[in-house]
Design an enzyme around this catalytic site. Structure first.
Site, PDB file in Angstrom:
ATOM      1  N   LYS A   1      53.767 -55.551 126.459  1.00 49.22           N
ATOM      2  CA  LYS A   1      53.220 -55.721 127.477  1.00 49.22           C
ATOM      3  C   LYS A   1      53.529 -57.054 128.324  1.00 49.22           C
ATOM      4  O   LYS A   1      53.288 -57.288 128.416  1.00 49.22           O
ATOM      5  CB  LYS A   1      51.392 -55.512 127.147  1.00 49.22           C
ATOM      6  CG  LYS A   1      50.966 -54.641 128.413  1.00 49.22           C
ATOM      7  CD  LYS A   1      50.509 -55.754 129.784  1.00 49.22           C
ATOM      8  CE  LYS A   1      50.283 -55.000 130.993  1.00 49.22           C
ATOM      9  NZ  LYS A   1      50.563 -55.229 131.895  1.00 49.22           N
TER      10      LYS A   1
ATOM     11  N   SER B   1      46.664 -66.752 133.050  1.00 47.78           N
ATOM     12  CA  SER B   1      46.301 -67.693 133.370  1.00 47.78           C
ATOM     13  C   SER B   1      44.657 -68.508 132.065  1.00 47.78           C
ATOM     14  O   SER B   1      45.138 -67.408 131.247  1.00 47.78           O
ATOM     15  CB  SER B   1      45.188 -67.283 134.728  1.00 47.78           C
ATOM     16  OG  SER B   1      44.524 -66.253 133.878  1.00 47.78           O
TER      17      SER B   1
ATOM     18  N   PHE C   1      54.745 -62.665 134.639  1.00 48.86           N
ATOM     19  CA  PHE C   1      55.410 -61.886 135.624  1.00 48.86           C
ATOM     20  C   PHE C   1      56.413 -63.714 135.765  1.00 48.86           C
ATOM     21  O   PHE C   1      57.373 -63.028 136.381  1.00 48.86           O
ATOM     22  CB  PHE C   1      55.021 -62.049 137.497  1.00 48.86           C
ATOM     23  CG  PHE C   1      54.556 -63.167 137.940  1.00 48.86           C
ATOM     24  CD1 PHE C   1      55.149 -64.499 138.343  1.00 48.86           C
ATOM     25  CD2 PHE C   1      53.050 -64.059 137.687  1.00 48.86           C
ATOM     26  CE1 PHE C   1      55.131 -65.145 139.266  1.00 48.86           C
ATOM     27  CE2 PHE C   1      52.736 -65.433 138.294  1.00 48.86           C
ATOM     28  CZ  PHE C   1      53.246 -66.000 139.176  1.00 48.86           C
TER      29      PHE C   1
ATOM     30  N   CYS D   1      54.059 -73.198 134.108  1.00 49.87           N
ATOM     31  CA  CYS D   1      53.047 -73.614 133.532  1.00 49.87           C
ATOM     32  C   CYS D   1      52.895 -75.490 133.421  1.00 49.87           C
ATOM     33  O   CYS D   1      52.629 -76.261 132.587  1.00 49.87           O
ATOM     34  CB  CYS D   1      52.720 -73.047 132.214  1.00 49.87           C
ATOM     35  SG  CYS D   1      53.639 -72.835 130.837  1.00 49.87           S
TER      36      CYS D   1
END
Length: 511
Positions: free
Chosen positions: A198, A251, A174, A306
């Site tokens: 995706k 994640s 996201f 990140c």
């Protein structure tokens, strides 16, 4: 309260900074992108897309199932023989066109990202520009991938070529809904693969817009597909026998699962996970640039990246730098310097870390829980700059990825202690050092257990053709996602060794 808001906006105007206008719009139901057009999902289930600026639904997308994915794979397989054999210069021409289209539609796409994701418009523009760099790199692939050939022995020649893999897929997060797809798509399709994307179900709108741009750029139908959905599609991509390679960004927990499931079937996988990046600060660091660097790294994109350095490890007395940091942070404005948190659930999770650190004894130098939302966006998920001092290395806020605008400061007495704290963390995306000493910079860069190192740079993201990728539990798989390493991920190397025997008089047969 209204008087305070007025003076806040007046101060921003005097500084020449303005909040980009985010207009609410409901885009209705968004379909999948199959064969160059929007197609209804076989599934009737829908996922609500909520704007973090307004706490309102701005769209719905299909919660696709395995039948939708099978259709996309079937279409991609049908065009792969044509696309893979097309001259690479013709494939690269699509990237030349895409570059121009991105530039022409910068405002449209950046506003869509802001509405969908919660970034500021300027932050969204910056992410598009970073993605555009990979598009530009892809235009150079005809020169970079012209192969190599040389005589390796008497009468024997070896030739090297880069061959596409087949149908490949990307699963994107996201926090950078346009940039991360643009890190994957250009190299993957220019090298001759067919790509299935995706996107995050939280931020799908910009991915579908990129699909439209690719069609406008001349990409043949079926080379690129977008499948909306959630867990079922992630698992379907990982398990699908006809998808040859998978790239994932998200994640570490999910990255590890996707990597394990994908590689168990023999497919290639590169899965980038989370991080807990550290910035080591020594007393000789430049006061002003260090304070700005600490703030930009930890608070950019509201800390939802990140590469955010969420821990500053101070060596000896760095109080002047911290004081300057607080001064700089007090100038940060929501909606101008920093956008929203992605969701109410994320907001609650982040504030829980702050609450916990406060109970454990952290000194809260700036408390973002009390931040005032910008005018007209009071219902958004706003959390201001938060700086926690005197944090212990074993506290959750110092150990776990918070993914929010929270900077934890740990105090140490020596560089060795600081290095131990950095290297003891399980992640390995990035590390940085702020210093004017070349010797200290060399020591950190040589010994930090991270894939990307910054020297007086808080966000050490490499620029093309240098590749992006971390170490340890920040990455599962070999290689990196962009640059030359990305080319190697999306291709197979073919080596041809040839010897042609000579007849005694080979020319006679022509006369």
């Amino acid at each position: 309260m209204k008087v305070l808001k007025f003076f806040q906006m007046l101060l921003l105007m005097l500084k020449g900074k303005k909040m980009g206008k985010i207009n609410f719009k409901n885009y209705g139901h968004q379909k999948n992108w199959i064969s160059g057009s929007y197609v209804d999902s076989i599934s009737t289930k829908k996922i609500s897309v909520v704007s973090p600026y307004f706490d309102k639904e701005i769209a719905t997308v299909s919660e696709s199932n395995i039948n939708d994915l099978n259709l996309a794979v079937e279409k991609s397989k049908s065009i792969f023989p044509y696309w893979s054999k097309l001259n690479i210069r013709d494939r690269a021409e699509v990237m030349f066109q895409l570059k121009s289209i991105l530039e022409k539609n910068m405002e449209e796409l950046s506003c869509l990202i802001a509405l969908d994701n919660g970034k500021t418009v300027e932050d969204a523009k910056g992410s598009i520009l970073r993605g555009k760099e990979v598009v530009e790199f892809a235009t150079s692939l005809p020169s970079l991938l012209n192969g190599d050939s040389s005589q390796v022995a008497d009468g024997i020649t070896c030739t090297l070529s880069y061959e596409p893999i087949g149908v490949v897929a990307g699963i994107t997060p996201f926090n950078f809904p346009a940039m991360v797809p643009l890190w994957m798509i250009p190299i993957a399709i220019t090298t001759g693969n067919c790509f299935i994307l995706k996107p995050s179900e939280q931020t799908p709108l910009s991915a579908l817009k990129i699909a439209e741009y690719l069609k406008e750029a001349g990409l043949p139908d079926d080379v690129f597909q977008v499948i909306n959905g959630s867990r079922d599609i992630v698992e379907g991509i990982s398990d699908h026998q006809d998808i040859e390679a998978v790239a994932f960004v998200g994640s570490s927990k999910i990255a590890k699962i996707v990597y394990s499931r994908s590689t168990a079937l023999g497919k290639r996988a590169l899965c980038l996970g989370g991080a807990k990046n550290h910035m080591i600060v020594v007393p000789d660091a430049d006061l002003y640039s260090t304070a700005k660097g600490l703030l930009a790294s930890s608070m950019g994109s509201a800390g939802q990246r990140c590469m955010a350095a969420s821990v500053a490890v101070g060596v000896a007395n760095i109080d002047p730098i911290i004081q300057q940091l607080v001064k700089e942070a007090n100038e940060f404005k929501l909606g101008v310097d920093m956008g929203t948190i992605i969701s109410k659930e994320a907001f609650d999770r982040i504030t829980k870390y702050i609450d916990e650190a406060e109970k454990m004894g952290a000194d809260i130098l700036i408390d973002g829980r009390n931040a005032m939302p910008p005018k007209d966006y009071e219902n958004g998920y706003w959390l201001g700059v938060t700086i926690l001092d005197n944090v212990s290395p074993d506290w959750p806020c110092a150990q776990e990825e918070i993914f929010g605008p929270v900077l934890s400061i740990i105090r140490t007495e020596s560089l060795e202690q600081a290095m131990k704290i950095e290297n003891d963390n399980t992640y390995g995306n990035a590390a940085a050092v702020f210093t004017t000493s070349g010797e200290i910079a060399k020591t950190i860069s040589e010994n930090a257990s991270a894939g990307m190192i910054g020297i007086n740079i808080g966000v050490p993201v490499p620029r093309e053709p240098y590749s992006f990728g971390g170490w340890n539990e920040s990455k599962y798989g070999h290689g990196d996602i962009t640059g030359k390493s990305g080319v190697h991920f999306w291709t197979n190397l073919k080596k041809v060794t040839a010897r042609w025997p000579e007849s005694e008089e080979p020319w006679k047969k022509y006369f």
